[in-house]
Design a protein around this motif. Sequence first.
Motif, PDB file in Angstrom:
ATOM      1  N   VAL A 226       0.870  -1.169   0.000  1.00 16.22           N
ATOM      2  CA  VAL A 226       0.000   0.000   0.000  1.00 16.22           C
ATOM      3  C   VAL A 226       0.912   1.225   0.000  1.00 16.22           C
ATOM      4  O   VAL A 226       1.516   1.555   1.016  1.00 16.22           O
ATOM      5  CB  VAL A 226      -0.960   0.006   1.209  1.00 16.22           C
TER       6      VAL A 226
ATOM      7  N   PRO B  80       0.833   4.929  -2.400  1.00 18.34           N
ATOM      8  CA  PRO B  80       0.240   5.669  -3.522  1.00 18.34           C
ATOM      9  C   PRO B  80       1.248   6.149  -4.564  1.00 18.34           C
ATOM     10  O   PRO B  80       0.870   6.567  -5.644  1.00 18.34           O
ATOM     11  CB  PRO B  80      -0.459   6.848  -2.846  1.00 18.34           C
TER      12      PRO B  80
ATOM     13  N   TYR C 284      -1.299  -0.621  -4.176  1.00 17.25           N
ATOM     14  CA  TYR C 284      -2.588   0.049  -4.053  1.00 17.25           C
ATOM     15  C   TYR C 284      -2.377   1.360  -3.310  1.00 17.25           C
ATOM     16  O   TYR C 284      -1.542   1.450  -2.412  1.00 17.25           O
ATOM     17  CB  TYR C 284      -3.594  -0.846  -3.328  1.00 17.25           C
TER      18      TYR C 284
ATOM     19  N   LYS D  17      -4.567   2.907  -1.379  1.00 15.03           N
ATOM     20  CA  LYS D  17      -5.118   2.840  -0.019  1.00 15.03           C
ATOM     21  C   LYS D  17      -5.713   1.454   0.207  1.00 15.03           C
ATOM     22  O   LYS D  17      -5.963   0.709  -0.739  1.00 15.03           O
ATOM     23  CB  LYS D  17      -6.135   3.947   0.211  1.00 15.03           C
TER      24      LYS D  17
ATOM     25  N   ASP E 188      -8.719   0.063  -1.762  1.00 15.96           N
ATOM     26  CA  ASP E 188      -8.532  -0.312  -3.168  1.00 15.96           C
ATOM     27  C   ASP E 188      -8.181  -1.784  -3.349  1.00 15.96           C
ATOM     28  O   ASP E 188      -8.237  -2.296  -4.469  1.00 15.96           O
ATOM     29  CB  ASP E 188      -7.420   0.541  -3.797  1.00 15.96           C
TER      30      ASP E 188
ATOM     31  N   PRO F 116      -8.644  -5.497  -3.770  1.00 13.31           N
ATOM     32  CA  PRO F 116      -9.858  -6.217  -4.172  1.00 13.31           C
ATOM     33  C   PRO F 116     -10.038  -7.590  -3.524  1.00 13.31           C
ATOM     34  O   PRO F 116     -10.856  -8.378  -3.983  1.00 13.31           O
ATOM     35  CB  PRO F 116      -9.667  -6.362  -5.690  1.00 13.31           C
TER      36      PRO F 116
ATOM     37  N   GLU G 158      -9.274   2.911   8.192  1.00 14.65           N
ATOM     38  CA  GLU G 158      -9.292   2.233   6.891  1.00 14.65           C
ATOM     39  C   GLU G 158      -9.273   0.712   7.070  1.00 14.65           C
ATOM     40  O   GLU G 158      -9.972  -0.008   6.353  1.00 14.65           O
ATOM     41  CB  GLU G 158      -8.096   2.665   6.046  1.00 14.65           C
TER      42      GLU G 158
END
Length: 142
Positions: free
Chosen positions: A51, A53, A64, A66, A69, A71, A92
């Motif tokens: 993770v 950005p 990802y 965040k 995001d 899946p 989160e």
Amino acid sequence: MAFENPSRDEIKELLRSAGNIAVVGLSDKPDRTSYMVSEAMQSRGYRIIPVNPRADEILGEKCYAKLADIPEPVDIVNVFRRSEYCGEVAKEAAEIKAKVLWLQLGVVSDEAAQIGEEHGMTVIMDRCIKVEDSILLGKEQR
């Protein structure tokens, strides 16, 4: 009541049963602690989900921006961020229904611990996941 990490036996079981580990703050720079720890965990058979950005891929895995995001389900959210950012990360982690919120060695946040516990997560703070894995599972195969 003061925060207490789970017992070593509980941590051992969490590691044994861990599937996906999302690493918040995973650097793409090989000389950074987050990279070295995650690479070691990956070599032990853990699935690492970066993770970050600012990167597209780290350790051969898609990055990802965040947690939301990602899946697929996440068992452990391993956090390499400064303590003041951990409350938001805990929120989160709660949103994605992570089972464990793990703040790395040197990272402590009462706010994050409270959020995690309120959402049914096991919270571990100020411990290195790689060190705990080495101590508790040693040469045990994953």
